[in-house]
Write a protein that holds these residues in place. Structure first.
Motif, short mmCIF file in Angstrom:
data_model
loop_
_atom_site.label_atom_id
_atom_site.label_comp_id
_atom_site.label_asym_id
_atom_site.label_seq_id
_atom_site.Cartn_x
_atom_site.Cartn_y
_atom_site.Cartn_z
N TRP A 1 0.83 -1.21 0.00
CA TRP A 1 0.00 0.00 0.00
C TRP A 1 0.87 1.26 0.00
CZ3 TRP A 1 -4.12 1.94 -1.63
CH2 TRP A 1 -4.64 3.13 -1.13
N GLN A 2 1.98 1.23 0.76
CA GLN A 2 2.87 2.39 0.76
C GLN A 2 3.43 2.64 -0.64
OE1 GLN A 2 5.39 1.00 3.89
NE2 GLN A 2 4.62 2.49 5.36
N THR A 3 3.80 1.56 -1.33
CA THR A 3 4.28 1.69 -2.70
C THR A 3 3.23 2.35 -3.57
OG1 THR A 3 5.51 -0.34 -2.38
CG2 THR A 3 5.23 0.41 -4.63
N VAL A 4 1.99 1.84 -3.45
CA VAL A 4 0.91 2.37 -4.28
C VAL A 4 0.62 3.82 -3.92
CG1 VAL A 4 -1.56 2.20 -4.69
CG2 VAL A 4 -0.16 0.15 -4.72
N TRP A 5 0.51 4.10 -2.64
CA TRP A 5 0.04 5.41 -2.19
C TRP A 5 1.08 6.51 -2.43
CZ3 TRP A 5 -4.34 7.65 -1.35
CH2 TRP A 5 -4.40 8.83 -0.62
N TYR A 6 2.35 6.18 -2.13
CA TYR A 6 3.37 7.23 -2.23
C TYR A 6 4.01 7.31 -3.60
CZ TYR A 6 3.20 7.72 2.83
OH TYR A 6 2.78 7.95 4.11
N GLN A 7 4.03 6.22 -4.36
CA GLN A 7 4.74 6.26 -5.64
C GLN A 7 3.85 6.04 -6.85
OE1 GLN A 7 7.53 7.44 -5.56
NE2 GLN A 7 8.17 7.12 -3.46
N VAL A 8 3.10 4.94 -6.86
CA VAL A 8 2.38 4.60 -8.09
C VAL A 8 1.24 5.58 -8.36
CG1 VAL A 8 1.08 2.80 -9.27
CG2 VAL A 8 3.00 2.19 -7.80
N LEU A 9 0.44 5.86 -7.33
CA LEU A 9 -0.69 6.76 -7.53
C LEU A 9 -0.25 8.17 -7.95
CD1 LEU A 9 -3.65 6.39 -5.02
CD2 LEU A 9 -3.67 6.32 -7.50
N PRO A 10 0.69 8.80 -7.24
CA PRO A 10 1.11 10.14 -7.68
C PRO A 10 1.62 10.14 -9.11
CG PRO A 10 1.99 9.69 -5.51
CD PRO A 10 1.36 8.41 -5.98
N ALA A 11 2.36 9.08 -9.49
CA ALA A 11 2.92 9.05 -10.84
C ALA A 11 1.83 8.89 -11.89
CB ALA A 11 3.94 7.92 -10.96
N SER A 12 0.74 8.21 -11.55
CA SER A 12 -0.29 7.96 -12.56
C SER A 12 -1.44 8.97 -12.46
CB SER A 12 -0.83 6.55 -12.41
OG SER A 12 -1.36 6.37 -11.12
#
Lengths: 296, 330, 292
Positions: C186-197
């Motif tokens: 979730w940290q990966t998704v929330w801090y990196q993947v979501l902002p990038a997409s």
């Protein structure tokens, strides 16, 4: 072919972007003074950091690694060498369980980190990865600011105070020899850095977690010679504090930076030992053939 | 300079000590300390579950559609035999004597779908080929946003245009045509599905590998031969799928057809006459005050079911073709 | 002359077909552009005399020169805000599950196929579902809430597909690096993947909502009112919407109502085109900054 100090000197001074801001404009030889390659005796005396026993690794039904046993000494550089597809990168990714992300993989045998089994069901992968940092072949900065990149690890570990984060960022960037180049533009996008700077940023990012082991998967293979030299210098400095495992297909690089080397071929660990010995006096014919460039 | 490096050396040592301290603190891999760490798997699990629920809603929607349509339709088919529904040639549920044969509605729907395909397919395919094979990047950059605007125009606007603009022109040419006629509906629905055909077909044409073009040119073919003999045939199944999707869209098209084609269910293929489609019938009943639970009320669920099945079958076939096209060039 | 062809001359027939074909394709393209311009021009001519500030502020009326779109406009604003509130978290959540969490199993394939097919279901069918489910079964009656929930179902598949595409554009190396730094999923998704997409997701969301704004059919099926003389104030109030008002005016035989419809369409198109422009702006501004 071996890169002598004089060749390196020339290359580094031509690297304009770095030499201007470099913390020591005087070019160091590839082995910095006071830091030398560990001798075989020293290696033997070093404490064992990681011990691998009978490790086999499977991608669904294909066995990628077979019965590997290896001891990795503390505060030394261990290099994995071998032709592409020999399993050296797969082996490296076993240490921080990055292979878990690939579906259908399976591990047999054990890897002990200071006596604790990495593949025990009780192991917390998150704390494992915080202790074992990793740097990838292609630099992979997050599309964010330099500060955000380095502070990501501590931030997700729960450190929220800006002051603490800043301290960690500064310390990590200094250790990865990037501080002087970026200290005035920490809020700029990390994607604006040059390739070599990006790779050192990735190292800083891993160091910010305060790991004790650093895994490097061909960290310099995508860089120009000057940036490669800087990374190699950095590895020399870092090994005073960290245990480093590096995968490389460049034998000169392995010979330059590592204390211990392990040669892999077709999923098997053919030979391992002190780098000096392995390169000057290999025990196995395969190793000698590879090192002398007869195949690979 | 000397000073600075000394300083750095000292920070480094400090850092080293900090690292050692940290090490002894977390020497166990089964990190025990901290409330957060023990809660973390639970927290992660909760998020995983919530996202799973979000994704499952799509399945629930499908189930919901099927259940709602079937529930009322089954009660409808208690009163009206399914054979009569499927083969009857008269549809007048709102007038006495009531007739429940869906063929006129089906015929109207197919007339509009077929007519709009005749309008849209040649223009759409020509445009897709031009944009994919001939147009300069600058021309594409101008045309593609315009097509996006065309795709974004709501269906009710096309209904307006059919009545106010297209229908008078048709009556000028064919004085026998009524104010409401199938032809004006065909034309505006054809324009509506144009952007869909163009963008899907263009994607398919673009996915034909460059090597194939190069090979054809190397054999001495000219641009026309390469396009018509090599690229279009290679992309044919995908182009067909895009036609299917567009026709399925035309079948489900509601507002434009309701406004333009009229409200007289008729078993005819004459585009100048007023007809009624399945979708227009549903709107007609929804607009009135049909009491819940009556036979008239249930007709819209039965017609809705027929509509759902028709479009679903076409979509599934198209998706199947597209998924196979995707695999071929990978 | 030798029997081998001269490299400077082309076969005449080949040249002519080539030219004819190219012109035909070019003509098709120009037809599309011509149609778009013609249609919009026609609407502007019909509606511009009737468009005024009073038109936007007035309540609906039986008399064309007193009628306005106030209630319809507010109804649409209510609908679109509620729809955004429901559909964006659900749609992005579903996309995250499918791209970041779901194992590549049959179950995932099934959901994926299902979503692709839902995107092709006619909107009137969603209207019937809304009628059976929200209006009747859940007793929400012909309210703004029923309408918004129905529109949510219409746009959900589109938002999911657009968000998935945006998430797929984030390279795996970003995820790997975050995991290697000890981030949880979730940290990966929330801090990196979501902002990038985020730019991609935003674009998809705006385009889907503009689609919802133009929908009339499902709203008529759930029973949006033709004549609502007040602005909705609660979730349970009756409502009308801009496309419905346009539909009603168009179906009147009198010429004047057609002009009103054209003026209403102009308002709707201005809103839609601005939403599209925002989407294009977001895509260009934030999409280009990230080069992988």
């Amino acid at each position: 072919m071996a890169s002598t100090p004089s060749v390196k000197k020339h290359m580094q001074s031509s690297d304009k972007t770095t030499s201007d801001h470099s913390k020591s404009p005087i070019v160091r030889p590839s082995i910095p003074e006071g830091k030398s390659m560990r001798t075989a005796d020293e290696l033997a005396q070093a404490t064992e950091k990681i011990s691998v026993t009978d490790l086999s690794f499977y991608y669904s039904e294909n066995r990628a690694l077979t019965d590997i046993s290896l001891s990795i000494p503390e505060r030394c550089v261990t290099a994995f060498i071998g032709p592409s597809g020999c399993g050296k990168s797969t082996f490296l990714r076993c240490f921080n369980r990055m292979n878990d992300m690939i579906e259908g993989t399976r591990v047999e045998g054990e890897i002990l980190l200071e006596g604790q089994n990495i593949y025990s069901p009780r192991t917390d992968i998150v704390s494992l990865r915080k202790r074992i940092g990793m740097v990838f072949q292609k630099s992979t900065p997050f599309p964010k600011s330099i500060f955000d990149n380095v502070s990501f690890g501590p931030k997700i570990a729960g450190i929220r105070r800006k002051k603490d984060l800043f301290e960690i960022v500064e310390r990590s960037l200094q250790r990865s020899a990037l501080w002087d180049e970026v200290k005035d533009r920490l809020s700029e996008s990390a994607l604006n850095l040059s390739g070599g700077q990006q790779q050192r940023l990735c190292i800083a990012r891993a160091l910010a977690n305060d790991p004790d082991i650093l895994l490097m998967d061909e960290p310099a293979s995508a860089l120009d010679p000057a940036s490669t030299a800087r990374i190699e210098d950095l590895i020399f400095e870092l090994k005073e504090q960290y245990t480093i495992v590096i995968v490389t297909h460049n034998m000169q690089q392995a010979a330059r930076v590592s204390d211990q080397a392990a040669f892999f071929y077709q999923g098997l660990l053919v030979e391992s030992g002190a780098t000096e010995e392995l390169f000057t006096n290999p025990r196995k014919q395969q190793t000698e053939d590879y090192i002398t460039g007869r195949f690979g | 300079m000397e000073d600075r490096s000394n300083q750095e050396q000292s920070t480094k040592i400090e850092g080293g000590e900090a690292a050692v301290i940290q090490l002894s603190r977390v020497s166990s891999l089964e990190k025990a300390g901290g409330l957060w760490c023990s809660l973390r798997p639970f927290y992660e699990g909760c998020i995983h579950f919530m996202l799973f629920v979000c994704a499952s809603i799509s399945i629930l929607v499908t189930v919901g559609i099927v259940v709602v349509l079937l529930y009322e339709s089954v009660q409808f088919f208690y009163d009206v035999p399914i054979l009569e529904f499927l083969t009857g040639t008269r549809w007048s549920p709102l007038l006495k004597p009531q007739h429940f044969g869906i063929l006129p509605l089906l015929c109207g729907t197919m007339l509009v779908a077929g007519g709009s395909a005749i309008v849209a397919v040649p223009i759409g395919l020509g445009t897709a080929i031009y944009l994919s094979e001939y147009a300069s990047p600058r021309f594409r950059d101008i045309v593609k946003p315009m097509l996006e605007i065309l795709a974004g125009i709501p269906s009710v606007v096309f209904g307006y245009l059919a009545i106010v603009f297209v229908s008078p022109i048709i009556r000028e040419i064919f004085p026998s045509a009524g104010v409401f006629n199938a032809a004006s509906a065909c034309i505006v629905v054809g324009i509506m599905i144009l952007p869909m055909i163009i963008s899907l077909s263009e994607d398919i044409l673009q996915s034909v590998p460059l090597s194939l073009r190069a090979a054809a040119f190397a054999l001495g073919a000219n641009k026309f031969e390469v396009t018509v003999r090599v690229i279009v045939p290679a992309a044919l199944s995908g182009i067909m799928a895009s036609f299917l999707l567009a026709i399925s869209r035309a079948i489900g098209e509601t507002m434009a057809v309701t406004l333009a084609a009229g409200a007289t269910p008729k078993l005819t293929l004459n585009p100048l006459e007023s007809i009624q489609t399945m979708t227009a019938y549903i709107v007609q009943v929804s607009q009135g005050d049909t009491p819940t639970g009556t036979l008239e009320y249930r007709t819209i669920f039965a017609v809705g079911l027929a509509l759902f099945i028709t479009t679903m079958v076409m979509n599934v076939i198209a998706q199947y073709i597209l998924s196979r096209v995707g695999e071929r060039y990978e | 002359m030798s029997s081998k062809p001269d490299i400077y001359t082309t076969k005449r027939r080949g040249r002519i077909t080539n030219m004819l074909f190219t012109s035909a394709c070019f003509l098709a393209t120009m037809t599309c552009i011509f149609l778009l311009v013609l249609l919009i021009w026609n609407i502007i001519i019909q509606g511009k005399g009737w468009l005024s500030w009073e038109f936007i502020e007035r309540l609906p009326s039986r008399f064309p020169d007193k009628a306005g779109i106030k209630t319809a406009l507010w109804g649409s604003i209510w609908l679109i805000s509620l729809t955004a509130m429901f559909s964006v978290p659900l749609g992005v959540g579903a996309a995250l599950y499918l791209e970041e969490y779901a194992p590549r199993s049959r179950w995932r394939k099934l959901i994926q196929l299902n979503i692709a097919n839902l995107a092709g279901v006619p909107s009137i069918v969603y209207g019937i579902l809304g009628l059976g489910l929200f209006v009747r079964a859940l007793q929400l009656e012909r309210s703004v809430l029923s309408g918004a929930l129905t529109l949510t179902l219409v746009v959900l598949p589109i938002i999911i597909l657009a968000s998935q595409e945006a998430l797929r554009a984030v390279p795996d190396s970003i995820r790997r690096s975050a995991y290697a730094l000890g981030a949880t999923r979730w940290q990966t998704v929330w801090y990196q993947v979501l902002p990038a997409s985020l730019p991609g997701i935003m674009t998809g969301v705006i385009l889907s909502l503009s689609r919802a704004l133009g929908e009339a059919a499902p709203l008529i099926a759930v029973g949006a009112m033709a004549y609502v003389p007040f602005v909705p104030e609660r979730l349970t109030d009756e409502f009308t919407a801009l496309p419905i008002q346009i539909f009603i005016w168009t179906s009147r035989p009198q010429e004047d109502f057609h002009h009103l419809a054209a003026a209403g369409i102009l308002v709707l198109l201005v809103v839609l085109v601005s939403m599209n422009a925002i989407a294009i702006f977001v895509r260009h501004k934030y999409g280009k900054k990230i080069r992988w």
